[in-house]
Write a protein that holds these residues in place. Structure first.
Motif, PDB file in Angstrom:
ATOM      1  N   HIS A  87      74.975  98.893  94.262  1.00 57.81           N
ATOM      2  CA  HIS A  87      76.393  98.827  94.873  1.00 57.81           C
ATOM      3  C   HIS A  87      77.143  97.959  94.119  1.00 57.81           C
ATOM      4  O   HIS A  87      78.433  97.954  93.552  1.00 57.81           O
ATOM      5  CB  HIS A  87      76.615  98.955  96.170  1.00 57.81           C
ATOM      6  CG  HIS A  87      77.830  98.353  96.842  1.00 57.81           C
ATOM      7  ND1 HIS A  87      79.018  98.998  96.640  1.00 57.81           N
ATOM      8  CD2 HIS A  87      78.104  97.127  97.248  1.00 57.81           C
ATOM      9  CE1 HIS A  87      80.069  98.197  97.232  1.00 57.81           C
ATOM     10  NE2 HIS A  87      79.350  96.998  97.731  1.00 57.81           N
ATOM     11  N   HIS A 101      81.512 106.499  98.092  1.00 56.59           N
ATOM     12  CA  HIS A 101      82.058 105.250  97.188  1.00 56.59           C
ATOM     13  C   HIS A 101      83.399 104.803  97.481  1.00 56.59           C
ATOM     14  O   HIS A 101      83.895 105.687  98.397  1.00 56.59           O
ATOM     15  CB  HIS A 101      81.794 105.482  95.807  1.00 56.59           C
ATOM     16  CG  HIS A 101      80.365 105.883  95.329  1.00 56.59           C
ATOM     17  ND1 HIS A 101      79.419 105.122  95.224  1.00 56.59           N
ATOM     18  CD2 HIS A 101      79.820 107.381  95.143  1.00 56.59           C
ATOM     19  CE1 HIS A 101      78.478 105.889  94.672  1.00 56.59           C
ATOM     20  NE2 HIS A 101      78.608 107.224  94.988  1.00 56.59           N
ATOM     21  N   TRP A 138      74.925 104.826  89.769  1.00 58.54           N
ATOM     22  CA  TRP A 138      75.836 103.582  90.188  1.00 58.54           C
ATOM     23  C   TRP A 138      76.887 103.378  88.957  1.00 58.54           C
ATOM     24  O   TRP A 138      76.595 102.672  88.298  1.00 58.54           O
ATOM     25  CB  TRP A 138      75.289 102.507  90.579  1.00 58.54           C
ATOM     26  CG  TRP A 138      74.489 102.575  91.885  1.00 58.54           C
ATOM     27  CD1 TRP A 138      75.332 102.406  93.029  1.00 58.54           C
ATOM     28  CD2 TRP A 138      73.290 102.775  92.246  1.00 58.54           C
ATOM     29  NE1 TRP A 138      74.493 102.475  94.085  1.00 58.54           N
ATOM     30  CE2 TRP A 138      73.183 102.912  93.694  1.00 58.54           C
ATOM     31  CE3 TRP A 138      72.200 102.947  91.444  1.00 58.54           C
ATOM     32  CZ2 TRP A 138      72.059 102.864  94.209  1.00 58.54           C
ATOM     33  CZ3 TRP A 138      70.829 103.222  92.252  1.00 58.54           C
ATOM     34  CH2 TRP A 138      70.846 103.076  93.612  1.00 58.54           C
ATOM     35  N   CYS A 154      83.253  99.320  92.783  1.00 54.91           N
ATOM     36  CA  CYS A 154      83.129 100.122  94.040  1.00 54.91           C
ATOM     37  C   CYS A 154      83.092  99.121  95.350  1.00 54.91           C
ATOM     38  O   CYS A 154      82.572  97.978  95.354  1.00 54.91           O
ATOM     39  CB  CYS A 154      81.472 100.909  94.141  1.00 54.91           C
ATOM     40  SG  CYS A 154      81.305 101.837  95.572  1.00 54.91           S
ATOM     41  N   MET A 176      78.314  98.477  90.564  1.00 54.16           N
ATOM     42  CA  MET A 176      79.070  99.819  90.354  1.00 54.16           C
ATOM     43  C   MET A 176      80.394  99.326  89.893  1.00 54.16           C
ATOM     44  O   MET A 176      81.384  99.489  90.438  1.00 54.16           O
ATOM     45  CB  MET A 176      79.089 100.437  91.472  1.00 54.16           C
ATOM     46  CG  MET A 176      79.384 102.110  91.191  1.00 54.16           C
ATOM     47  SD  MET A 176      79.258 103.033  92.520  1.00 54.16           S
ATOM     48  CE  MET A 176      80.404 104.414  91.928  1.00 54.16           C
ATOM     49  N   GLU A 181      82.529 100.197  98.680  1.00 60.29           N
ATOM     50  CA  GLU A 181      82.026 100.801  99.692  1.00 60.29           C
ATOM     51  C   GLU A 181      80.423 100.627  99.509  1.00 60.29           C
ATOM     52  O   GLU A 181      79.855 101.165  98.637  1.00 60.29           O
ATOM     53  CB  GLU A 181      82.369 102.099 100.089  1.00 60.29           C
ATOM     54  CG  GLU A 181      81.719 102.813 101.208  1.00 60.29           C
ATOM     55  CD  GLU A 181      82.495 102.686 102.403  1.00 60.29           C
ATOM     56  OE1 GLU A 181      83.687 102.378 102.305  1.00 60.29           O
ATOM     57  OE2 GLU A 181      81.799 102.437 103.561  1.00 60.29           O
ATOM     58  N   PHE A 182      79.694  99.822 100.378  1.00 59.50           N
ATOM     59  CA  PHE A 182      78.305  99.898 100.143  1.00 59.50           C
ATOM     60  C   PHE A 182      77.641 101.288 100.047  1.00 59.50           C
ATOM     61  O   PHE A 182      77.711 102.140 100.987  1.00 59.50           O
ATOM     62  CB  PHE A 182      77.616  99.026 101.356  1.00 59.50           C
ATOM     63  CG  PHE A 182      75.922  99.015 100.963  1.00 59.50           C
ATOM     64  CD1 PHE A 182      75.656  97.972  99.902  1.00 59.50           C
ATOM     65  CD2 PHE A 182      75.156  99.761 101.563  1.00 59.50           C
ATOM     66  CE1 PHE A 182      74.304  97.922  99.823  1.00 59.50           C
ATOM     67  CE2 PHE A 182      73.622  99.695 101.297  1.00 59.50           C
ATOM     68  CZ  PHE A 182      73.289  98.601 100.264  1.00 59.50           C
ATOM     69  N   CYS A 183      77.077 101.470  98.818  1.00 60.27           N
ATOM     70  CA  CYS A 183      76.274 102.711  98.274  1.00 60.27           C
ATOM     71  C   CYS A 183      74.707 102.731  97.914  1.00 60.27           C
ATOM     72  O   CYS A 183      74.457 103.544  96.989  1.00 60.27           O
ATOM     73  CB  CYS A 183      77.352 103.417  97.384  1.00 60.27           C
ATOM     74  SG  CYS A 183      77.523 102.360  95.759  1.00 60.27           S
TER      75      CYS A 183
HETATM   76 CU1  CUA Z   1      79.404 102.984  94.840  1.00 57.79          CU
HETATM   77 CU2  CUA Z   1      79.234 101.222  96.257  1.00 57.79          CU
END
Ligand code: CUA
Length: 335
Positions: A214, A171, A135, A206, A217, A208-210
């Protein structure tokens, strides 16, 4: 009752008014304090669409009130027989009206979309490859032969072409005050073209859930004048410090013989690609994109990275007190 209704709306309106004020430093993640041409276009678009929405809202509310209080029967009154017949004029009006509103919203929207991802890079544009990792963020400047992490340096006033990709999963690259967001998709390159206008440090994240970290990030974009940007580039191209004596020298030896080398690059020492490039680690103001880059925060990170960034691929280093101090001294000397 009208007074009570107004009373309940007033605080909400006041909040909205305050939310629109310039507070970039206090609320770094808001999009209303624009620092680039791209974020300015998006803000203008937002105001345009809001104006059209407000017009539609006003017409609907006025029609509703007319229906309730003007064109309605009183209690006990017999409703007059409806004489309604189809009216071509009216039907045409409420078809063409909304279509016009949609058109007025879609034209500037589509124009902005195309403007922000021009097919060709503008002349003189600086190309930066942005690579999302679980991340952390990697930034490569191919023409400058510079690779860095978690701090994106951009020259003010010069067009920048960001080529956004990912090393693992999806992401989303977002710096609210400079514009975005754009998805980082493995095996695909998205583009953002912008001109950062105002020098400063801007938080990015970031969007977008990653996975587990997350929310951790994060990164910073540092917009600076041409002279400072050139100085930064020069510092990045210099051979990293290679101390021979003292704690930093001991730390350098320790690093060279540690598993750290498998994941991290320090120019002339190691060539790992899994984690951030550390050649000029001490030149960054932040650590892991999250905390100020201080010796004590670095020691805490080396001891237990999971505590600061849960799920991070970096394992805790089982170092004795002296070893830890040596490693910190070495890394914090890599200007
Ligand atoms: Cu990379 Cu959320």
């Amino acid at each position: 009752m009208r007074a009570r209704a107004l009373g309940s709306i007033a605080p909400a309106l006041a909040l909205l008014a305050v939310a629109g004020c310039d507070g970039g430093a206090v609320r770094p993640m808001q999009t209303m304090t624009t620092k680039s041409d791209l974020s300015e276009w998006i803000r203008t678009l937002f105001f345009q669409i809001t104006a059209w929405d407000a017009l539609v809202f006003t017409i609907v509310v006025v029609a509703l009130f007319l229906a309730l209080f003007v064109f309605s029967t009183r209690v006990g009154e017999a409703a007059p027989p409806s004489g309604a017949v189809s009216s071509l004029g009216l039907e045409a009006a409420w078809t063409i009206g909304p279509a016009l509103v949609l058109l007025m919203i879609s034209i500037p929207t589509i124009r902005t979309i195309f403007r922000t991802q021009a097919v060709k890079a503008p002349p003189g544009a600086l190309i930066v490859k942005v690579i999302g990792h679980q991340w952390w963020w990697e930034f490569q400047y191919p023409a400058l032969h510079v690779t860095t992490a978690n701090e994106l340096h951009l020259p003010a006033g010069r067009p920048v072409r960001l080529l956004v990709g990912s090393a693992d999963l999806i992401h989303s690259f977002w710096i609210p005050q400079l514009g975005g967001k754009r998805d980082c998709i493995p095996g695909h390159v998205n583009q953002i073209t912008l001109i950062a206008r105002v020098p400063g440090r801007y938080w990015g994240e970031c969007a977008e859930f990653c996975g587990t970290s997350h929310a951790n990030m994060r990164f910073q974009a540092i917009v600076e004048g041409p002279a400072q940007f050139a100085a930064w580039t020069k510092a990045q191209l210099a051979t990293p410090e290679s101390p021979s004596g003292g704690p930093a020298g001991a730390g350098a030896l320790e690093f060279a013989n540690s598993p750290c080398t498998a994941c991290h690059t320090i120019e002339g020492v190691s060539a790992g690609k899994v984690g951030p490039n550390l050649s000029h680690f001490a030149g960054r103001a932040t650590l892991a994109g999250l905390r100020p880059n201080t010796p004590s925060n670095l020691a805490a990170w080396l001891r237990n990275p999971q505590r600061i960034k849960p799920g991070a691929q970096m394992p805790g280093l089982a170092l004795s007190g002296d070893q830890l101090n040596d490693m910190v001294a070495y890394l914090e000397g890599l200007k």
